[in-house]
Design an enzyme around this catalytic site. Structure first.
Site, mmCIF file in Angstrom:
data_model
loop_
_atom_site.group_PDB
_atom_site.id
_atom_site.type_symbol
_atom_site.label_atom_id
_atom_site.label_comp_id
_atom_site.label_asym_id
_atom_site.label_seq_id
_atom_site.Cartn_x
_atom_site.Cartn_y
_atom_site.Cartn_z
ATOM 1 N NE ARG A 27 2.619 -0.273 -11.659
ATOM 2 C CZ ARG A 27 3.569 -1.146 -11.977
ATOM 3 N NH1 ARG A 27 4.426 -1.534 -11.046
ATOM 4 N NH2 ARG A 27 3.662 -1.610 -13.206
ATOM 5 C CD GLU A 46 7.245 5.214 -9.142
ATOM 6 O OE1 GLU A 46 7.614 4.628 -10.189
ATOM 7 O OE2 GLU A 46 6.743 4.629 -8.167
ATOM 8 C CG HIS A 50 9.431 1.738 -10.120
ATOM 9 N ND1 HIS A 50 8.200 2.232 -10.456
ATOM 10 C CD2 HIS A 50 9.369 0.397 -10.344
ATOM 11 C CE1 HIS A 50 7.408 1.244 -10.861
ATOM 12 N NE2 HIS A 50 8.109 0.116 -10.805
#
Length: 312
Positions: free
Chosen positions: A225, A254, A273
């Protein structure tokens, strides 16, 4: 064919990921409205308020909730002890571990900088072997186990840092230490890989002090993360040569905004991602749901249990 007297499972919110019905029925359950269900498959990756409303209205008879993803940070405040909670932990370990390996090799061998070059270099001046490299992995879950299996042929000297250092190691021949040894573990590392859950204790765990300890040979790879890393500290470390480079499949913030300094740093590789894409996720999550529904029907322990106290 499902047994109408067997488990009754609702899929909410309605209209999201209609393909989930097939895996539920393949496990032997009947899909019913939530007010008739005794278990719930929550299909929204980021709608804690919606789930909270469903539990407030129907929670008396929902004894099990399956969440769709491995990372359940948005839902931590919704967790309770009134029912069993499971998530997708371990489901996506293989594709995410592959991404970690790809980013590791790309960084160590200088592909980030070579790919940006606009002129031929007769002899490369950058690059480190993964073979027998000094490797540190933060986290001891499914991604770590898959990643260590993939890098086993490279004969790395590996240390795993995890919250509970006791118990069997995630792979043969690796050293396992607790969180209190992190700052010593990363000294002289060639590669540090983040594959741990995001919790209050691990938020910002990679800061200026830890980056300084890693040193100028070290490459950082994050497939966990973005919140694990203090982004401003990482930008400074990459600019100043405090560490050699970074491969990031996740960022904070993000999505990473256009014009952010990370985009232009030559020693930073960013992927959006995609360690686990929807195309990869559908068959993997389908198999997990079917297996857990089957186990629920048989009264067997479920896979991917969430520790309510730890939040993952």
């Amino acid at each position: 064919m499902t047994d109408p007297t067997g488990p009754r499972l609702a899929i909410e919110p309605e209209g999201i990921r209609g393909w989930l019905r097939g895996p539920v029925e393949a496990g032997g359950a009947t899909v019913v409205p939530v007010d008739e269900a005794d278990a719930l498959l929550w299909a929204a990756p980021d709608d804690p308020d919606g789930l909270r409303r469903v539990l407030e209205d129907h929670g008396d008879h929902l004894r099990w909730v399956q969440l769709p993803w491995a990372g359940i940070e948005p839902y931590v405040d919704v967790l309770d002890r009134d029912r069993t909670w499971t998530c997708g932990k371990g489901v996506y370990a293989e594709p995410v571990a592959e991404m970690a390996l790809a980013l590791s090799l790309a960084g160590l061998r200088g592909l980030d900088r070579y790919a940006r070059a606009t002129t031929w270099r007769e002899h490369g001046t950058i690059g480190t072997n993964l073979h027998r490299a000094r490797l540190v992995v933060l986290g001891g879950g499914g991604i770590t186990r898959s990643f260590l299996r993939m890098v086993a042929p490279f004969e790395c000297r590996t240390t795993v840092v995890r919250r509970r250092p006791d118990g069997p190691p995630p792979a043969p021949g690796v050293d396992v230490i607790g969180d209190d040894g992190l700052h010593d573990a990363v000294v002289d590392a060639d590669l540090v890989v983040l594959a741990l859950a995001l919790t209050p204790a691990t938020t910002g765990i990679v800061d200026a002090a830890l980056l300084e300890r890693m040193g100028p040979r070290c490459h950082l790879v994050n497939v966990a993360r973005g919140g694990h890393v203090v982004t401003d500290d990482l930008v400074a470390a990459l600019r100043d040569g405090t560490i050699a480079g970074a491969g990031l499949d996740v960022t904070d913030p993000e999505p990473l905004p256009d014009g952010h300094p990370l985009w232009t740093l030559p020693n930073c590789t960013i992927t959006p991602h995609v360690g686990n894409t929807p195309e990869m996720a559908v068959p993997l999550l389908s198999a997990r749901i079917t297996e857990n529904v089957r186990r629920w029907a048989a009264g067997e322990p479920l896979v991917g249990l969430v520790d309510v106290d730890l939040g993952y």
